[in-house]
Scaffold this motif. Structure first.
Motif, PDB file in Angstrom:
ATOM      1  N   PHE A  94       0.919  -1.920   0.050  1.00 23.27           N
ATOM      2  CA  PHE A  94       0.512   0.036  -0.072  1.00 23.27           C
ATOM      3  C   PHE A  94       1.090   1.084   0.008  1.00 23.27           C
ATOM      4  CE2 PHE A  94       0.383  -2.010   4.575  1.00 23.27           C
ATOM      5  CZ  PHE A  94       0.925  -0.975   5.010  1.00 23.27           C
ATOM      6  N   ASP A  95       0.114   2.403  -0.384  1.00 23.80           N
ATOM      7  CA  ASP A  95       1.294   3.747  -0.711  1.00 23.80           C
ATOM      8  C   ASP A  95       1.391   4.252   0.597  1.00 23.80           C
ATOM      9  OD1 ASP A  95       1.810   5.487  -1.702  1.00 23.80           O
ATOM     10  OD2 ASP A  95       0.429   7.338  -1.840  1.00 23.80           O
ATOM     11  N   LYS A 134      -5.893   0.165  -0.941  1.00 20.07           N
ATOM     12  CA  LYS A 134      -5.720   1.785  -0.549  1.00 20.07           C
ATOM     13  C   LYS A 134      -6.330   2.516   1.480  1.00 20.07           C
ATOM     14  CE  LYS A 134      -6.813   2.580  -5.933  1.00 20.07           C
ATOM     15  NZ  LYS A 134      -5.296   3.408  -6.010  1.00 20.07           N
ATOM     16  N   ASP A 167     -11.151   4.254  -7.664  1.00 17.04           N
ATOM     17  CA  ASP A 167      -9.849   4.264  -8.197  1.00 17.04           C
ATOM     18  C   ASP A 167     -10.015   2.099  -8.166  1.00 17.04           C
ATOM     19  OD1 ASP A 167      -9.101   5.851  -9.586  1.00 17.04           O
ATOM     20  OD2 ASP A 167      -7.757   6.569  -7.795  1.00 17.04           O
ATOM     21  N   SER A 168     -10.799   1.616  -7.659  1.00 19.68           N
ATOM     22  CA  SER A 168     -10.674   0.871  -7.049  1.00 19.68           C
ATOM     23  C   SER A 168     -11.842  -1.035  -7.522  1.00 19.68           C
ATOM     24  CB  SER A 168     -11.204   0.803  -5.722  1.00 19.68           C
ATOM     25  OG  SER A 168     -10.091   1.362  -4.614  1.00 19.68           O
ATOM     26  N   MET A 170     -10.671   7.620  -4.205  1.00 20.18           N
ATOM     27  CA  MET A 170     -10.690   6.162  -3.353  1.00 20.18           C
ATOM     28  C   MET A 170     -11.106   5.034  -4.132  1.00 20.18           C
ATOM     29  SD  MET A 170      -7.047   6.237  -2.189  1.00 20.18           S
ATOM     30  CE  MET A 170      -5.814   7.417  -1.148  1.00 20.18           C
TER      31      MET A 170
END
Length: 828
Positions: free
Chosen positions: A392-393, A793, A810-811, A807
């Motif tokens: 994860f980021d 995320k 994007d998922s 978020m």
């Protein structure tokens, strides 16, 4: 019943007054035999130990050494499993005329296994009594009268407290022949491989190395697993190598940094049978980058699991052999030489290593071994390696001590405007007005004392994080702490409303109104209460900074938490240095009385918040206790004044105690009974509450590791909200970001499944998942994208609806773009 109340109250007092005591002193205070968490001391019976050496019936030349420990009623001792530091041990230091048949002692019955919250591992215990056996064979030509076995039994006996015992012994052959115990193999001389059955696919060991001619254990244990053990052709099996390091030690990642001089960990597959590699070697959790004077290094602390997948080729036995090389160093950069372990699992294992032991706790919940604890009594662990590695980021996570100290200061500063602190902030505003006319030195002293109260709590919380692993706000998971806090805040609210005067010199909130000046004790206590009430809130920067700190050495933990306390106290220190900053406040007058009364109602709202966080069955006992407190304080504050004779004052005080005490006693008795019933429900597995979902909320489902794994395996986009009833920021996220019309519509239209991970009460399962995402507490929201579950995320702290929706977008799978058909009218 009273001792439970005393512990909660004493724990709160410890939080209010402890600051400069050493960290070790705090650990002794909490966990020692005379500590706050220890039950009342009573005279305890000593155990009885007997050791004998007798012939074995029907087995010529064979002898049986028996060590019997009879325990007092209600007490227990530990098994010989060395994974627990307090394990029992039997040493045979002197053996004459015999040689051992068995490699060690075997108990007459298996121990009871249970997960211990404090030690965070499965603990094996014996109750009532236990007998350990070991067989010996007399040497040729030696008479029974010449045989001597001497040694020492070391063990602990725990009941209300844990006591250590040492029992030296020296025995000779005596008594009539006895039957061989059932714990031994049928054959008189079972081979070592038979005695070690069940270790082919999973075993653990504590590696040793020779120091001064004696074996010395490394500060770690290693667990080797190949699972499942019954896979068919085409199915996947996983090799998992798990290392558990002692505190203060670290090992090194598979990939070193450019300037790393320490040896990286290596796991080389030497040979496989009926297996083909299906993935590369991975590590979970990901390594940390450590910076020191010697350079940088990728390290692992605590527990790390390296794993690799293989595909079974045929419906036949399978196995592998491998070589592991590792190096470990302590916090002072003192390193042990690299150590290598060669191991084999499955069909290639001729015999396990000499130090191999059965696996007590598999790495994954899906692993099954003959010695694993019953699944009904175990908590499903999140993927600790082997099955998944999350990436994860972490771009928002600061690196290095300097940046974390800066962000800790900012996080503490922002705490002053969080909703949790506003009730006590109103009291502080009154103190600023009352400081008008004081000397500059006096104002600085008062605000400095307030800052000391703030720092006291932060350093105490840091000690709880270092020694007990507590996260930010975790004290509010305990109903007793919430109840005591609610009663204290309730009393403060009554004082601000004019019911009575707080019996603390100089404490703002006297019934008399504005006649009293703020004192040092009052300033100190206000700082403490403000900080305690702030702990359910988590502002920006706090989650990532505190999570980073608890993985560092103890000194860094104190620095970061102390800097956060300094940030929270900084506005008041600044006002102390520049008193003119509060000149905008009105002059003292009747408005102060009204403002004080308004602050009292705000504190009553805080009481409702605290009571709401406790178990539903405990609310009525809490209200009864508050009734007793209100009656007693009303009598003390209203039935006499400063001109009343001392005899009448004491008469009123005694009468107040006589009338209030039975109410308090009755309320606490109901509370204690409710706590016992709650613990019984939990022990019987009937403590799960039904998750109630309203129409204006997301379609929440209860969180569980099993359910999450199922959704991830199906490729379903999944949102998990780690939350708690006592967490105000969690409720803010739910109100303004999660349970909103736009979010609900998006979730339903895109098939996102939402899981509700309730951390209101202590949950080892949820705690492990928080650790996976390197989070010190709640709030935490994790979104697992469809088809990419290993790239979640992560949202920490407060966030907005727009950020959450971006978020989520994007998922989820994006609709395929279709080309526009050409307009037929343009064709020729």
């Amino acid at each position: 019943m009273l001792h439970r109340a005393a512990r909660y109250c004493t724990l709160l007092v410890a939080l209010l007054v402890s600051s400069s005591a050493s960290a070790q002193s705090l650990e002794d205070l909490l966990k020692g035999s005379d500590g706050l968490l220890a039950p009342p001391a009573t005279q305890e019976e000593d155990p009885e130990v007997s050791v004998s050496l007798t012939p074995i019936a029907g087995e010529e030349q064979n002898l049986l050494l028996s060590v019997r420990v009879q325990l007092p009623e209600g007490a227990y001792t530990y098994s010989q499993n060395p994974s627990f530091l307090g394990h029992s041990a039997i040493d045979t230091g002197r053996i004459e005329g015999v040689e051992p048949i068995d490699t060690g002692f075997l108990p007459d019955h298996p121990p009871k296994k249970a997960y211990d919250e404090i030690f965070e591992q499965d603990i094996e215990k014996f109750t009532e009594e236990v007998t350990w056996y070991r067989r010996f064979r007399m040497l040729e030509g030696v008479a029974a009268s010449d045989v001597v076995v001497a040694g020492e039994v070391r063990y602990q006996v725990c009941k209300n407290t844990c006591r250590q015992f040492k029992h030296p012994f020296e025995v000779t052959v005596a008594g009539e022949a006895v039957e061989r115990p059932d714990v031994f193999a049928t054959a008189a001389e079972a081979p070592a491989s038979a005695q070690r059955s069940g270790l082919e696919f999973a075993f653990r060991m504590v590696p040793t190395r020779q120091v001064g001619g004696e074996p010395k254990p490394d500060p770690l244990s290693v667990q080797f697993e190949l699972f499942p053990r019954d896979a068919k052709a085409g199915e996947i099996v996983t090799l998992a190598v798990t290392m558990d390091l002692e505190e203060g030690w670290n090992t090194y990642a598979l990939e070193p940094t450019d300037d790393q001089f320490q040896n990286p960990t290596e796991i080389e597959i030497l040979e496989t049978e009926n297996l083909e590699a299906a993935s590369e070697l991975t590590a979970m959790p990901a390594p940390e980058l450590e910076e020191s004077e010697l350079g940088t290094a990728n390290i692992h602390r605590g527990r790390v699991t390296w794993s690799r997948r293989f595909t079974v080729q045929e419906d036949a036995p399978y196995g592998l052999s491998a070589l592991m090389i590792y190096q470990v160093c302590d916090e002072a950069s003192r390193c042990l030489p690299p150590k290598d372990i060669e191991f084999a699992l499955g069909s290639l294992q001729a015999a396990p290593p000499e130090l191999a032991e059965p696996v007590v706790t598999p790495v994954l919940a899906a692993v099954s071994t003959p010695d694993a604890a019953d699944a009904e009594n175990s908590v499903a662990a999140p993927p600790a390696g082997g099955e998944r590695e999350f990436r994860f980021d972490e771009s928002d996570r600061p690196a290095g001590l300097g940046w974390n100290l800066v962000l800790a200061f900012l996080g503490g500063l922002i705490l002053n405007i969080m909703p949790c602190v506003l009730p006590v902030l109103a009291i502080k505003v009154l103190s600023f007005v009352q400081q008008a006319g004081e000397s500059r030195g006096r104002i600085l002293l008062l605000n400095g004392t307030y800052a000391v109260g703030v720092m006291t709590v932060f350093l105490t919380l840091a000690s709880l994080a270092v020694f007990l692993g507590y996260g930010w706000g975790q004290l509010f998971q305990y109903d007793g702490f919430n109840l005591v806090m609610a009663c204290v805040v309730f009393a403060m609210g009554l004082s601000l409303l004019g019911v009575f005067e707080i019996p603390i010199p100089g404490m703002i909130g006297a019934a008399a109104g504005g006649d009293h000046r703020e004192g040092l004790t009052g300033a100190f206590m206000t700082g403490i209460f403000a900080t305690l009430l702030a702990t359910p809130c988590s502002g920006p920067f706090m989650g990532t900074t505190l999570a980073w700190s608890v993985r560092q050495p103890a000194l860094v933990v104190y620095l970061v938490w102390g800097m956060m306390g300094l940030g929270m106290a900084s506005p008041y220190l600044l006002i102390g240095l520049y008193p003119r900053m509060v000149n905008w406040l009105p002059r003292p007058g009747m408005w102060m009385v009204r403002f004080k009364e308004f602050a009292g109602f705000v504190l009553m709202g805080t009481v409702i918040f605290l009571v709401n966080a406790i178990d539903e069955a405990l609310i009525i006992p809490a209200l009864i206790m508050m009734l007793g407190i209100a009656l007693g304080l009303w009598m003390v504050g209203s039935l006499y004044d400063q001109t009343t004779p001392a005899t009448r004052k004491w008469a009123v005080r005694v009468t107040a105690c006589v009338l209030a005490a039975p109410i308090l006693w009755y309320g606490w008795d109901l509370y204690d009974r409710a706590v016992v019933e709650k613990e019984l429900r939990a022990a019987n597995g009937n403590d799960s509450e039904q998750l109630v979902v309203h129409e204006d909320e997301l379609p929440w489902q209860p969180f569980s590791t099993e359910r999450l794994e199922q959704l991830l395996a199906e490729g379903t986009p999944t949102l998990v909200d780690f939350t708690a009833d006592w967490c105000l920021i969690c409720k803010q996220n739910e109100k303004f970001a999660l349970n909103t019309e736009d979010t609900i519509q998006f979730v339903k239209e895109n098939g996102v499944v939402t899981l509700y991970a309730d951390y209101t009460d202590e949950s080892p399962e949820i705690k492990r998942w928080l650790d996976v995402f390197q989070q010190n507490g709640v709030p935490l929201t994790v979104i697992f994208p469809a088809g990419r579950p290993e790239e979640p995320k992560v949202l920490r702290g407060p966030y907005s609806q727009s950020h959450l929706l971006s978020m989520l977008k994007d998922s989820v799978p994006q609709p395929a773009k279709t080309a526009m058909a050409p307009d037929s009218s343009t064709e020729r």
